[in-house]
Design a protein around this motif. Sequence first.
Motif, mmCIF file in Angstrom:
data_model
loop_
_atom_site.group_PDB
_atom_site.id
_atom_site.type_symbol
_atom_site.label_atom_id
_atom_site.label_comp_id
_atom_site.label_asym_id
_atom_site.label_seq_id
_atom_site.Cartn_x
_atom_site.Cartn_y
_atom_site.Cartn_z
ATOM 1 N N GLN A 71 34.398 43.848 39.372
ATOM 2 C CA GLN A 71 33.114 43.896 40.053
ATOM 3 C C GLN A 71 32.126 43.015 39.318
ATOM 4 O O GLN A 71 32.413 42.534 38.232
ATOM 5 C CB GLN A 71 32.595 45.330 40.122
ATOM 6 C CG GLN A 71 32.429 45.993 38.782
ATOM 7 C CD GLN A 71 32.111 47.469 38.925
ATOM 8 O OE1 GLN A 71 31.897 47.964 40.010
ATOM 9 N NE2 GLN A 71 32.070 48.175 37.828
ATOM 10 N N THR A 72 30.967 42.776 39.926
ATOM 11 C CA THR A 72 29.953 41.978 39.253
ATOM 12 C C THR A 72 29.493 42.713 38.007
ATOM 13 O O THR A 72 29.583 43.933 37.910
ATOM 14 C CB THR A 72 28.747 41.725 40.176
ATOM 15 O OG1 THR A 72 28.236 42.973 40.631
ATOM 16 C CG2 THR A 72 29.127 40.867 41.360
ATOM 17 N N GLY A 73 29.012 41.975 37.044
ATOM 18 C CA GLY A 73 28.546 42.559 35.788
ATOM 19 C C GLY A 73 29.440 42.142 34.630
ATOM 20 O O GLY A 73 30.310 41.300 34.761
ATOM 21 N N TRP A 74 29.220 42.749 33.499
ATOM 22 C CA TRP A 74 29.979 42.414 32.305
ATOM 23 C C TRP A 74 31.447 42.783 32.494
ATOM 24 O O TRP A 74 31.773 43.844 32.998
ATOM 25 C CB TRP A 74 29.419 43.134 31.081
ATOM 26 C CG TRP A 74 28.025 42.684 30.775
ATOM 27 C CD1 TRP A 74 26.888 43.403 30.945
ATOM 28 C CD2 TRP A 74 27.617 41.403 30.309
ATOM 29 N NE1 TRP A 74 25.795 42.647 30.607
ATOM 30 C CE2 TRP A 74 26.211 41.416 30.201
ATOM 31 C CE3 TRP A 74 28.288 40.238 29.964
ATOM 32 C CZ2 TRP A 74 25.485 40.309 29.771
ATOM 33 C CZ3 TRP A 74 27.557 39.143 29.532
ATOM 34 C CH2 TRP A 74 26.174 39.190 29.442
ATOM 35 N N ALA A 75 32.342 41.900 32.045
ATOM 36 C CA ALA A 75 33.777 42.088 32.235
ATOM 37 C C ALA A 75 34.462 42.572 30.964
ATOM 38 O O ALA A 75 35.309 43.448 31.020
ATOM 39 C CB ALA A 75 34.431 40.786 32.701
ATOM 40 N N HIS A 76 34.125 41.971 29.819
ATOM 41 C CA HIS A 76 34.727 42.383 28.552
ATOM 42 C C HIS A 76 33.913 41.866 27.381
ATOM 43 O O HIS A 76 33.098 40.969 27.533
ATOM 44 C CB HIS A 76 36.189 41.898 28.432
ATOM 45 C CG HIS A 76 36.354 40.407 28.428
ATOM 46 N ND1 HIS A 76 36.738 39.707 29.539
ATOM 47 C CD2 HIS A 76 36.202 39.490 27.439
ATOM 48 C CE1 HIS A 76 36.816 38.412 29.237
ATOM 49 N NE2 HIS A 76 36.485 38.257 27.969
ATOM 50 N N LEU A 77 34.164 42.452 26.237
ATOM 51 C CA LEU A 77 33.596 42.011 24.969
ATOM 52 C C LEU A 77 34.754 41.491 24.147
ATOM 53 O O LEU A 77 35.789 42.155 24.051
ATOM 54 C CB LEU A 77 32.928 43.188 24.259
ATOM 55 C CG LEU A 77 32.404 42.956 22.847
ATOM 56 C CD1 LEU A 77 31.285 41.917 22.852
ATOM 57 C CD2 LEU A 77 31.890 44.271 22.268
ATOM 58 N N ALA A 78 34.622 40.297 23.582
ATOM 59 C CA ALA A 78 35.722 39.699 22.828
ATOM 60 C C ALA A 78 35.366 39.584 21.353
ATOM 61 O O ALA A 78 34.258 39.180 21.005
ATOM 62 C CB ALA A 78 36.056 38.318 23.390
ATOM 63 N N PHE A 79 36.323 39.938 20.516
ATOM 64 C CA PHE A 79 36.178 39.795 19.069
ATOM 65 C C PHE A 79 37.209 38.797 18.568
ATOM 66 O O PHE A 79 38.373 38.859 18.965
ATOM 67 C CB PHE A 79 36.399 41.131 18.355
ATOM 68 C CG PHE A 79 35.268 42.092 18.541
ATOM 69 C CD1 PHE A 79 34.187 42.077 17.681
ATOM 70 C CD2 PHE A 79 35.286 42.997 19.588
ATOM 71 C CE1 PHE A 79 33.137 42.968 17.859
ATOM 72 C CE2 PHE A 79 34.249 43.891 19.773
ATOM 73 C CZ PHE A 79 33.167 43.868 18.907
ATOM 74 N N LYS A 80 36.782 37.903 17.701
ATOM 75 C CA LYS A 80 37.669 36.900 17.126
ATOM 76 C C LYS A 80 38.273 37.455 15.843
ATOM 77 O O LYS A 80 37.568 37.720 14.876
ATOM 78 C CB LYS A 80 36.901 35.614 16.852
ATOM 79 C CG LYS A 80 37.767 34.477 16.415
ATOM 80 C CD LYS A 80 36.974 33.199 16.359
ATOM 81 C CE LYS A 80 37.876 32.027 16.066
ATOM 82 N NZ LYS A 80 37.129 30.771 16.172
ATOM 83 N N ALA A 81 39.590 37.621 15.842
ATOM 84 C CA ALA A 81 40.293 38.159 14.680
ATOM 85 C C ALA A 81 40.746 37.056 13.718
ATOM 86 O O ALA A 81 41.132 37.349 12.591
ATOM 87 C CB ALA A 81 41.502 38.978 15.134
ATOM 88 N N GLY A 82 40.739 35.813 14.161
ATOM 89 C CA GLY A 82 41.015 34.699 13.261
ATOM 90 C C GLY A 82 42.404 34.102 13.361
ATOM 91 O O GLY A 82 42.546 32.891 13.347
#
Length: 129
Positions: A71-82
Amino acid sequence: MAMMIEHMALYTLDIERLRAFYETYFDGTAGNQYHNPKTGLQTYFISFADGARLELMTRPALGQSAGSQPQTGWAHLAFKAGTRENVDALTERLRADGYKVTSGPRTTGDGYYESCVLDPDGNTVEITA
């Protein structure tokens, strides 16, 4: 392992309008548009001077009502593990601790090595190399 937010993603019905908005008002710079012809997914990564990035995403039949996915709106939060090894290790740790892994680890069509897990509220958290 030091963690940092890699990017935020936002679903939209009008990807070009949002691209222009973030470029015009927030000095973002859009990269090339990615299009997956198999799923219809289209994305832009908007980069900002401090290194932060926003991923704009759209796809056919995008839902607009609660309970409709996506749906519209935020889809995910991503963290960079390296590294790939860190992605693998953290994914397995989360799985072992009872969290649902919804995809990966895998290399995506646009070249990311990632996995996705659900947080306690069911929000998608992406872990990238």
